[in-house]
Scaffold this motif. Structure first.
Motif, PDB file in Angstrom:
ATOM      1  N   CYS A  50       0.830  -1.214   0.000  1.00  0.00           N
ATOM      2  CA  CYS A  50       0.000   0.000   0.000  1.00  0.00           C
ATOM      3  C   CYS A  50       0.859   1.256   0.000  1.00  0.00           C
ATOM      4  O   CYS A  50       0.567   2.218  -0.721  1.00  0.00           O
ATOM      5  N   ILE A  52      -6.127   0.387  -2.370  1.00  0.00           N
ATOM      6  CA  ILE A  52      -7.343   0.087  -1.610  1.00  0.00           C
ATOM      7  C   ILE A  52      -7.516  -1.416  -1.430  1.00  0.00           C
ATOM      8  O   ILE A  52      -7.900  -1.888  -0.350  1.00  0.00           O
ATOM      9  N   ASN A 110      -7.502  -3.072   2.279  1.00  0.00           N
ATOM     10  CA  ASN A 110      -8.628  -3.885   2.757  1.00  0.00           C
ATOM     11  C   ASN A 110      -8.167  -5.265   3.200  1.00  0.00           C
ATOM     12  O   ASN A 110      -8.669  -5.804   4.183  1.00  0.00           O
TER      13      ASN A 110
END
Length: 175
Positions: free
Chosen positions: A32, A80, A84
């Protein structure tokens, strides 16, 4: 720099994440954060393009604008997705501070190299910026470290037997 980030991201996504992603919190967060550096750089480039477009310059004729837009969409969706996965796998109170520190570190590093923002800064400004950044990192660490200890202590207190149980045990030990 971008080539280096791309190679590391692909290695993490294709090789490391399937093997270690479920057990190591840093795998998903590193993905990320590395991809986040792409998204921030793309947004900065698109911001410059939009500013020039508002000045009636024909930036839409340059393919770089569309490359930046494609990189932004791809990086945000990947970011994203792995965020998650990290939140589904690990505790939110662990993911949030680690992600914040990694993401901010990668964005500052990428911006410093890619846009050469620090070359015009004086030494005092650089020291002040880094001091503020490390103060924020330490503050986040301390907040979450003590928050985690308080939650653990609260759990121990609420899981403890009621006080009259201790009185009962003491009366049995005395007799």
């Amino acid at each position: 720099m971008l080539f280096f980030i791309t190679v590391i991201s692909l290695v993490l996504i294709l090789i490391v994440a399937p093997k270690k992603g479920q057990t190591n919190i840093l795998v998903y967060i590193s993905i990320c954060s590395l991809i986040g550096a792409f998204s921030v750089s793309s947004v900065k480039g698109l911001g410059i393009a939009i500013k020039e477009l508002l000045e009636w310059k024909p930036v839409y004729k340059h393919p770089l604008v569309f490359v930046l837009l494609a990189v932004l969409v791809l990086s945000v969706t990947t970011q994203i997705n792995y965020l998650n996965k990290a939140l589904d796998t690990f505790n939110t109170s662990l993911v949030t501070p680690i992600y914040y520190v990694f993401f901010t570190s990668m964005v500052v590093t990428c911006s410093a190299i890619l846009f050469q923002e620090w070359y015009g800064m004086k030494a005092g400004d650089i020291i002040g910026t880094l001091s503020g950044f490390f103060t924020i990192i330490n503050g986040i660490f301390l907040l979450h470290a003590f928050n985690f200890k308080l939650l653990k202590l609260r759990r121990e207190v609420t899981d403890a037997p009621p006080p009259h149980f201790y009185n009962f045990l003491l009366s049995k030990l005395d007799s």
